[in-house]
Write a protein that holds these residues in place. Structure first.
Motif, short mmCIF file in Angstrom:
data_model
loop_
_atom_site.label_atom_id
_atom_site.label_comp_id
_atom_site.label_asym_id
_atom_site.label_seq_id
_atom_site.Cartn_x
_atom_site.Cartn_y
_atom_site.Cartn_z
N GLY A 12 31.29 -9.21 -0.97
CA GLY A 12 30.34 -10.05 -1.69
C GLY A 12 30.89 -11.40 -2.07
N VAL A 13 30.07 -12.12 -2.83
CA VAL A 13 30.41 -13.49 -3.26
C VAL A 13 29.96 -13.68 -4.70
CG1 VAL A 13 29.90 -15.95 -2.91
CG2 VAL A 13 30.20 -14.46 -0.93
N MET A 14 30.80 -14.35 -5.48
CA MET A 14 30.44 -14.75 -6.84
C MET A 14 30.23 -16.26 -6.85
SD MET A 14 31.65 -16.45 -9.74
CE MET A 14 33.43 -16.39 -9.82
N MET A 15 29.15 -16.69 -7.48
CA MET A 15 28.87 -18.12 -7.65
C MET A 15 28.68 -18.40 -9.14
SD MET A 15 28.78 -19.82 -4.71
CE MET A 15 28.49 -19.58 -2.94
N GLN B 77 33.85 -17.54 -5.66
CA GLN B 77 34.96 -16.85 -5.03
C GLN B 77 34.42 -15.66 -4.25
OE1 GLN B 77 37.36 -15.22 -8.43
NE2 GLN B 77 36.93 -13.25 -7.47
N ALA B 78 35.21 -15.21 -3.30
CA ALA B 78 34.84 -14.01 -2.55
C ALA B 78 35.29 -12.78 -3.31
CB ALA B 78 35.50 -14.05 -1.17
N TYR C 226 34.05 -13.57 3.69
CA TYR C 226 33.12 -13.89 2.60
C TYR C 226 33.52 -15.20 1.91
CZ TYR C 226 30.36 -9.58 2.68
OH TYR C 226 29.48 -8.57 3.02
N HIS C 227 34.81 -15.47 1.88
CA HIS C 227 35.30 -16.74 1.34
C HIS C 227 34.75 -17.89 2.17
CE1 HIS C 227 39.07 -19.18 -0.12
NE2 HIS C 227 37.94 -19.59 -0.69
N PRO D 174 32.33 -16.34 8.86
CA PRO D 174 31.53 -15.16 8.46
C PRO D 174 30.41 -14.88 9.46
CG PRO D 174 30.76 -17.09 7.30
CD PRO D 174 31.92 -17.55 8.15
N ASP D 175 29.85 -13.69 9.37
CA ASP D 175 28.64 -13.41 10.15
C ASP D 175 27.43 -13.70 9.27
OD1 ASP D 175 28.15 -11.15 8.48
OD2 ASP D 175 29.38 -9.89 9.77
#
Length: 315
Positions: A13-16, A8-9, A174-175, A281-282
């Motif tokens: 940041g991002v969580m995996m 999830q975004a 980020y998503h 996203p960039d």
């Protein structure tokens, strides 16, 4: 090939998550990426009964919410303002009385409060509105359809409304980075910013698709609620929710690994909805998503094993 990594975004940041570990990578105000890796033993591991279909979906739904809030709080801690610092002081005050359990108690209160608002907004409000419409439309099937439509309209309105906020726009970017990275990995391609950027920002196992499927399946389940008392109908709807979540999870799980035409058709509305909840996203955001994957998954070893497997087949 499906890779059982979800995420999830979060704020910048991002969580995996992969199996019993999750990593959250955040682009800090100084521009550096910080990655935090945590162990997370599922309730189903301790109680094998909850590994069964449907039941595993109920557990996964709750655990995803808890981990989601924890990672959001972690990412937000890098961007605290005065108001958030005041909230932190409140937490420190509670810790004096509750000790080590303070964080879990606070998280539990936030979880219950969040669930209450979500249920009220997306479940009870549409039901009350459809009951009001039922005074004009004396058709049980029609009232059920109206309830479902109102629920979807409220959800879409909510998404459109929050998407106007600058911070949320960046979360949606980020998503998109999260989805692109997983799509690239599932395609068996090396995780570089250029490679990842070539992939779609939509994914069939997305939480947005899950919520949409919950809304559709709930219409089917609620059709079988046949009681005259309004408050009892509301209670039964709430009791049905874990089951609806479990069934929806099984569909999303199937959609992530199946190319069956029927599955593709039912997946399309959720994918279309993701065009609202994801943005392109960039490269700096993609770098964060890759860092998060690397916290829980050795993608280089994975790609090597795929290449060796293909070589054996050629021989």
């Amino acid at each position: 090939m499906a890779v059982r990594i979800g995420g999830q975004a979060v704020i910048e940041g991002v969580m995996m998550k992969n199996m019993d570990r999750y990593a959250v990578s955040v682009r800090k105000p100084d521009g550096k990426i910080e990655t935090k890796v945590e162990e997370c033993v599922s309730f189903a591991e301790k109680h094998p009964l909850f590994k069964l279909p449907i039941l595993r979906g109920m557990v996964n739904f709750l655990e995803s919410m808890v981990i989601g809030m924890q990672t959001l709080n972690y990412s937000a801690s890098f961007y605290e303002d005065e108001e958030e610092q005041t909230e932190e002081k409140t937490e420190q005050f509670l810790e004096k009385f509750l000790g080590e359990k303070a964080e879990k108690v606070i998280m539990g209160i936030v979880l219950v409060f969040s669930l209450a608002i979500s249920i009220g907004l997306f479940m009870i409000l549409p039901y009350i509105a459809s009951e009001a419409a039922g005074k004009l439309i004396h058709n049980e099937y029609g009232i059920l359809l109206i309830e479902g439509v109102i629920r979807i309209v409220i959800f879409l309105g909510y998404i459109v409304l929050i998407s106007q906020m600058e911070d949320i726009k960046r979360v949606f970017m980020y998503h998109g980075a999260e989805h692109k990275t997983i799509n690239c990995l599932e395609a068996g391609v090396e995780l570089t910013t250029e490679n990842v950027d070539n992939y779609s920002r939509l994914h069939k196992r997305c939480g947005t698709s899950f919520i949409f499927i919950v809304m559709i399946i709930s219409m089917v389940f609620f059709f079988f609620i046949r009681v005259d008392t309004i408050w009892l109908r509301i209670v039964l709807r709430l009791l049905f929710l874990p089951l609806v979540a479990g069934v929806s999870y099984e569909f999303i799980r199937l959609a992530g690994s199946s190319d069956h035409p029927l599955v593709q058709i039912f997946s399309k509305p959720g994918l279309a909805l993701q065009k609202l909840t994801t943005k392109e996203p960039d490269h700096s955001m993609i770098e964060v998503a890759i860092a998060s994957v690397e916290g829980v998954f050795d993608w280089r070893e994975y790609l090597d094993s795929l290449n060796k497997g293909e070589q054996k087949e050629d021989e």
